[in-house]
Scaffold this active site. Structure first.
Site, PDB file in Angstrom:
ATOM      1  N   ASP A 176     -18.076  82.511  13.086  1.00  0.00           N
ATOM      2  CA  ASP A 176     -19.053  83.099  14.000  1.00  0.00           C
ATOM      3  C   ASP A 176     -20.079  83.825  13.151  1.00  0.00           C
ATOM      4  O   ASP A 176     -19.939  83.928  11.938  1.00  0.00           O
ATOM      5  CB  ASP A 176     -18.383  83.968  15.060  1.00  0.00           C
ATOM      6  CG  ASP A 176     -17.696  85.166  14.472  1.00  0.00           C
ATOM      7  OD1 ASP A 176     -17.908  85.433  13.284  1.00  0.00           O
ATOM      8  OD2 ASP A 176     -16.948  85.830  15.195  1.00  0.00           O
ATOM      9  N   ASP A 211     -11.917  80.695  21.506  1.00  0.00           N
ATOM     10  CA  ASP A 211     -11.211  81.413  20.447  1.00  0.00           C
ATOM     11  C   ASP A 211     -10.969  82.818  20.940  1.00  0.00           C
ATOM     12  O   ASP A 211     -11.751  83.336  21.754  1.00  0.00           O
ATOM     13  CB  ASP A 211     -12.047  81.455  19.161  1.00  0.00           C
ATOM     14  CG  ASP A 211     -13.166  82.479  19.254  1.00  0.00           C
ATOM     15  OD1 ASP A 211     -12.948  83.621  18.812  1.00  0.00           O
ATOM     16  OD2 ASP A 211     -14.240  82.164  19.794  1.00  0.00           O
ATOM     17  N   CYS A 215       9.596  76.772  26.705  1.00  0.00           N
ATOM     18  CA  CYS A 215       8.726  76.733  25.518  1.00  0.00           C
ATOM     19  C   CYS A 215       9.465  76.041  24.382  1.00  0.00           C
ATOM     20  O   CYS A 215      10.623  76.351  24.119  1.00  0.00           O
ATOM     21  CB  CYS A 215       8.341  78.156  25.120  1.00  0.00           C
ATOM     22  SG  CYS A 215       7.314  78.220  23.635  1.00  0.00           S
ATOM     23  N   CYS A 257       8.490  76.115  21.136  1.00  0.00           N
ATOM     24  CA  CYS A 257       8.037  76.610  19.822  1.00  0.00           C
ATOM     25  C   CYS A 257       9.257  76.908  18.946  1.00  0.00           C
ATOM     26  O   CYS A 257      10.387  76.985  19.422  1.00  0.00           O
ATOM     27  CB  CYS A 257       7.164  77.869  19.987  1.00  0.00           C
ATOM     28  SG  CYS A 257       8.070  79.412  20.169  1.00  0.00           S
ATOM     29  N   CYS A 279      11.316  79.995  20.173  1.00  0.00           N
ATOM     30  CA  CYS A 279      12.163  79.802  21.360  1.00  0.00           C
ATOM     31  C   CYS A 279      13.301  78.819  21.110  1.00  0.00           C
ATOM     32  O   CYS A 279      14.344  78.904  21.749  1.00  0.00           O
ATOM     33  CB  CYS A 279      11.306  79.335  22.536  1.00  0.00           C
ATOM     34  SG  CYS A 279      10.192  80.641  23.098  1.00  0.00           S
ATOM     35  N   HIS A 322       5.120  82.189  18.794  1.00  0.00           N
ATOM     36  CA  HIS A 322       5.329  81.923  20.218  1.00  0.00           C
ATOM     37  C   HIS A 322       4.030  82.058  21.020  1.00  0.00           C
ATOM     38  O   HIS A 322       3.664  81.173  21.781  1.00  0.00           O
ATOM     39  CB  HIS A 322       6.401  82.844  20.807  1.00  0.00           C
ATOM     40  CG  HIS A 322       6.450  82.769  22.299  1.00  0.00           C
ATOM     41  ND1 HIS A 322       7.054  81.726  22.967  1.00  0.00           N
ATOM     42  CD2 HIS A 322       5.883  83.560  23.250  1.00  0.00           C
ATOM     43  CE1 HIS A 322       6.880  81.886  24.273  1.00  0.00           C
ATOM     44  NE2 HIS A 322       6.174  82.992  24.467  1.00  0.00           N
TER      45      HIS A 322
HETATM   46 ZN   LIG Z   1       8.090  79.946  22.414  1.00  0.00          ZN
END
Ligand SMILES: [Zn+2]
Length: 371
Positions: free
Chosen positions: A89, A264, A302, A304, A307, A333
């Site tokens: 930016d 973003d 989730c 990820c 998790c 996460h």
């Molecule tokens: Zn997660």
């Protein structure tokens, strides 16, 4: 450098931004790498959670380590060990947020928040700094308004004419062989006023920018109409980036619905560091005592790394003890949650299930269907 639209439904669309460092499939959530680092995360972690692009901040990098050093290192991507697409930016928002920033005709005088030295930022300086930092996608230097909560019509109109004058200078400076592999976005402003937003969109649409940033939007609910009004004017074949807004899942749905392609925001990792974690049933604070003996993952749905391998009791323990691992796992996460949500939104446009996804997600997340 190209932007190709794959599917268009009303103002929403899916597409792909092609850069020398790879593609960004849009809509996409761009990961914040403000100071050439994603807070608490390594690049392989960013890639594993689905991050396609990183956005760094020109103001911060000018101060530390300095743009000449990044140029010597081979540019931002090389410097931070990332092989994907990068954005910078302009630094306008951060500079205007400094207490002693002074707007002049040609730029802004400000004092570094690190050592207090006086510095000048102009459209030309911002373009040169962004060239040296070497990201693929640059933002024009603009004058944001409303960040301090007070911007009436005349103040906003005045700031807009400065933004437009500076945008022309940015475009003139962003020419030639040295910018051959870098593209410039013009930043549409106009505060909360539809009339000014439309005027700004028309101004930018007439100039040969690669894409458009949308600046000074702080609230999705109030912004939906403004975003739609701008998207109706801005050439559809150019990508649109909603600057700095994506703290709430609702922002992302409203943004996409009103023609935004990329987003973003520092919020997912910032909230993670405070223990505020996204779940499909709303945000939770992992430090809460009720998670002391909760051996379920942060969110069952989730997938990820956090998790799949850890539970709430362990995450709470990490926060209670101040273990650094807690910051990394929580950041994985939260960033995964937001990046993957935008990916799901993209798929839903392709499958004509956007409204179904929006209603079911918002109903569960906020406990009600939100506009
Ligand atoms: Zn997660």
């Amino acid at each position: 450098m190209k932007f190709l639209i794959e599917k268009q439904v009303g103002l929403m669309r899916t597409g792909v931004i092609k850069t020398p460092h790879g593609e960004i499939k849009t809509p996409a959530f761009v990961v914040a790498g403000t100071r050439a680092a994603v807070k608490a995360l390594t690049v392989p972690e960013v890639l594993a959670l689905g991050g396609q692009a990183i956005l760094a901040n020109t103001y911060h990098l000018m101060l530390q380590p300095g743009v000449d050093l990044i140029e010597k290192a081979g540019g931002l991507a090389q410097f931070m060990g990332f092989s994907g697409a990068t954005f910078t930016d302009s630094g306008g928002f951060q500079i205007m947020s400094l207490p002693k920033a002074k707007v002049m005709k040609d730029g802004v005088m400000f004092r570094s928040h690190i050592d207090g030295r006086e510095m000048l930022m102009t459209p030309e300086i911002s373009m040169d700094a962004q060239r040296k930092i070497g990201a693929d996608l640059h933002m024009a230097f603009d004058l944001p308004v409303g960040y301090d909560g007070e911007a009436d019509f005349s103040k906003t109109k005045q700031a807009l004419s400065t933004t437009h004058a500076w945008a022309t200078k940015c475009l003139e400076a962003h020419q030639g062989e040295k910018f051959a592999k870098q593209a410039l976005y013009g930043v549409v402003q106009g505060g909360k006023f539809t009339e000014l937003r439309k005027e700004s969109a028309e101004f930018f649409d007439a100039l040969p920018f690669f894409g458009y940033g949308i600046g000074s939007i702080y609230n999705a609910r109030e912004a939906a109409e403004l975003l739609g009004a701008m998207s109706q004017i801005l050439s559809p074949e150019r990508p649109r980036h909603l600057l700095g807004m994506g703290a709430e899942p609702l922002d992302l749905f409203v943004g996409v619905e009103n023609g935004m392609d990329t987003f973003d925001c520092v919020a997912p990792t910032r909230q993670a560091r405070n223990g505020a974690l996204y779940t499909f049933d709303g945000r939770i604070n992992i430090k809460n005592a009720k998670y002391r003996e909760d051996f379920s993952p942060i969110d069952e749905a989730c997938d990820c790394y956090c998790c799949k391998n850890y539970n709430k009791a362990y995450m709470r323990h990490l926060f209670q003890t101040g273990e650094l691992l807690g910051l990394t796992l929580a950041s994985i996460h939260n960033e995964h949650f937001v990046v993957q949500l935008v990916k799901k939104i993209r798929a839903s446009i392709e499958n004509n299930t956007f409204l179904m996804l929006k209603n079911s997600f918002l109903k569960r997340y906020y406990g009600k269907i939100t506009p």
